[in-house]
Design a protein around this motif. Structure first.
Motif, PDB file in Angstrom:
ATOM      1  N   GLU A  16       0.817  -1.203   0.000  1.00 10.00           N
ATOM      2  CA  GLU A  16       0.000   0.000   0.000  1.00 10.00           C
ATOM      3  C   GLU A  16       0.854   1.257   0.000  1.00 10.00           C
ATOM      4  OE1 GLU A  16      -2.461  -0.117   3.464  1.00 10.00           O
ATOM      5  OE2 GLU A  16      -0.783  -0.020   4.849  1.00 10.00           O
ATOM      6  N   TRP A  31      -0.235   7.841  -8.754  1.00  6.56           N
ATOM      7  CA  TRP A  31       0.954   7.012  -8.888  1.00  6.56           C
ATOM      8  C   TRP A  31       0.907   6.191 -10.172  1.00  6.56           C
ATOM      9  CZ3 TRP A  31       0.056   1.747  -9.047  1.00  6.56           C
ATOM     10  CH2 TRP A  31      -1.206   1.320  -8.594  1.00  6.56           C
ATOM     11  N   ILE A  33       3.329   2.818 -11.998  1.00  9.96           N
ATOM     12  CA  ILE A  33       4.463   1.891 -12.005  1.00  9.96           C
ATOM     13  C   ILE A  33       4.954   1.815 -13.448  1.00  9.96           C
ATOM     14  CG2 ILE A  33       5.285  -0.437 -11.492  1.00  9.96           C
ATOM     15  CD1 ILE A  33       4.217   0.845  -8.979  1.00  9.96           C
ATOM     16  N   ASP A  45      -3.281  -3.249 -11.453  1.00 12.96           N
ATOM     17  CA  ASP A  45      -3.292  -1.935 -12.085  1.00 12.96           C
ATOM     18  C   ASP A  45      -1.929  -1.283 -11.902  1.00 12.96           C
ATOM     19  OD1 ASP A  45      -5.965  -1.975 -12.926  1.00 12.96           O
ATOM     20  OD2 ASP A  45      -6.658  -1.378 -10.932  1.00 12.96           O
ATOM     21  N   SER A  46      -1.381  -0.758 -12.984  1.00 10.99           N
ATOM     22  CA  SER A  46      -0.065  -0.131 -12.922  1.00 10.99           C
ATOM     23  C   SER A  46      -0.158   1.371 -12.674  1.00 10.99           C
ATOM     24  CB  SER A  46       0.718  -0.405 -14.200  1.00 10.99           C
ATOM     25  OG  SER A  46       0.032   0.126 -15.309  1.00 10.99           O
ATOM     26  N   THR A  50      -4.949   7.944  -4.989  1.00 16.16           N
ATOM     27  CA  THR A  50      -5.512   7.781  -3.652  1.00 16.16           C
ATOM     28  C   THR A  50      -6.661   8.762  -3.459  1.00 16.16           C
ATOM     29  OG1 THR A  50      -4.132   9.459  -2.603  1.00 16.16           O
ATOM     30  CG2 THR A  50      -3.199   7.243  -2.786  1.00 16.16           C
ATOM     31  N   HIS A  65      -3.630   3.211   0.426  1.00 16.72           N
ATOM     32  CA  HIS A  65      -4.136   2.844  -0.902  1.00 16.72           C
ATOM     33  C   HIS A  65      -3.468   1.537  -1.367  1.00 16.72           C
ATOM     34  CE1 HIS A  65      -5.962   3.691  -4.805  1.00 16.72           C
ATOM     35  NE2 HIS A  65      -4.842   3.209  -5.317  1.00 16.72           N
ATOM     36  N   ILE A  67      -1.900  -1.609  -3.467  1.00 16.85           N
ATOM     37  CA  ILE A  67      -1.202  -1.893  -4.722  1.00 16.85           C
ATOM     38  C   ILE A  67      -1.049  -3.401  -4.796  1.00 16.85           C
ATOM     39  CG2 ILE A  67       0.973  -1.712  -5.998  1.00 16.85           C
ATOM     40  CD1 ILE A  67       1.479   0.931  -4.673  1.00 16.85           C
ATOM     41  N   SER A  68      -1.391  -3.985  -5.940  1.00 16.15           N
ATOM     42  CA  SER A  68      -1.204  -5.416  -6.151  1.00 16.15           C
ATOM     43  C   SER A  68      -0.845  -5.640  -7.622  1.00 16.15           C
ATOM     44  CB  SER A  68      -2.477  -6.193  -5.792  1.00 16.15           C
ATOM     45  OG  SER A  68      -2.275  -7.577  -5.981  1.00 16.15           O
ATOM     46  N   LEU A  69       0.362  -6.130  -7.848  1.00 15.86           N
ATOM     47  CA  LEU A  69       0.873  -6.314  -9.206  1.00 15.86           C
ATOM     48  C   LEU A  69       1.481  -7.696  -9.367  1.00 15.86           C
ATOM     49  CD1 LEU A  69       2.785  -2.943  -9.207  1.00 15.86           C
ATOM     50  CD2 LEU A  69       0.739  -3.388 -10.559  1.00 15.86           C
ATOM     51  N   ILE A  82       8.339   3.111  -9.159  1.00 18.09           N
ATOM     52  CA  ILE A  82       7.090   3.832  -8.929  1.00 18.09           C
ATOM     53  C   ILE A  82       7.343   5.331  -9.056  1.00 18.09           C
ATOM     54  CG2 ILE A  82       7.380   3.888  -6.408  1.00 18.09           C
ATOM     55  CD1 ILE A  82       4.235   3.569  -6.307  1.00 18.09           C
ATOM     56  N   LEU A 169       5.624  -2.482   0.889  1.00 19.44           N
ATOM     57  CA  LEU A 169       5.451  -3.408  -0.221  1.00 19.44           C
ATOM     58  C   LEU A 169       6.029  -4.774   0.126  1.00 19.44           C
ATOM     59  CD1 LEU A 169       4.257  -2.804  -3.029  1.00 19.44           C
ATOM     60  CD2 LEU A 169       6.578  -2.508  -3.862  1.00 19.44           C
TER      61      LEU A 169
END
Length: 187
Positions: A16, A31, A33, A45-46, A50, A65, A67-69, A82, A169
């Motif tokens: 997050e 943001w 990536i 989602d790249s 927020t 917020h 983040i999952s990649l 990032i 992360l």
């Protein structure tokens, strides 16, 4: 002719964008990536933004917020990084960009706390007065200056520190050892 690898290396990054400090009140974080041409995003989602967080001046703006990649790669070149852009909403509902920053994402597996230092472009004395009294901050005309053109052109910019973004992360690597790549620290 190159055949695709049977078990291509993969990287999972989950965590997050936790907070921003020293930005003031009414701030959000946009943001993105970025990665090299040998990387493919399988899931997630790249980019994102927020919510706007308000709090007392000088204290932390809490975003939490997610983040999952999930990436697949054929090369270490172009490891993901990032880029963040901090936006501030004033009392009239106007949005100004008050910070830019970037950080390379961790190579090693595990939980990582990342601090992204942010800066803003400064202007002439008149523009700085407008920023102070009217919240009209100078903006970059070319956002590639944040990273892509940074080495060649950013030294020509006059900037000021604007705050920090805190990111947590978790990184999971998979199938790298089959290609002789070891991310474990040497003891």
């Amino acid at each position: 002719l190159r055949a695709p690898p049977k078990f291509p290396p993969e990287v999972h990054m989950m965590g997050e964008i936790r907070s921003g400090t020293e930005f003031g009140e009414g701030v959000s974080c946009r943001w993105r990536i970025d990665h090299g041409k040998h990387w493919g995003l399988l899931e997630g989602d790249s980019f994102g933004q927020t919510q706007t967080a308000s709090g007392p001046e000088g204290l932390s703006a809490t975003w939490n917020h997610p983040i999952s990649l999930h990436y697949q790669t054929t090369s270490l070149q172009g490891w993901p990084k990032i880029m963040v852009q901090i936006q501030q909403m004033d009392r009239y509902g106007r949005i100004s960009i008050i910070g830019h920053g970037f950080s390379h994402l961790p190579f090693s597996a595990g939980v990582h706390k990342i601090t992204v230092p942010c800066w803003r472009a400064t202007g002439t004395q008149e523009e700085e007065l407008r920023a102070y009294f009217l919240d009209e901050h100078p903006v970059l005309l070319d956002e590639d200056l944040v990273y892509h053109k940074a080495n060649a052109l950013r030294n020509r910019l006059v900037t000021a520190s604007s705050g920090n973004v805190q990111i947590e992360l978790s990184v999971i690597t998979r199938n790298f050892s089959e290609y002789g790549i070891d991310f474990d620290p040497v003891e």
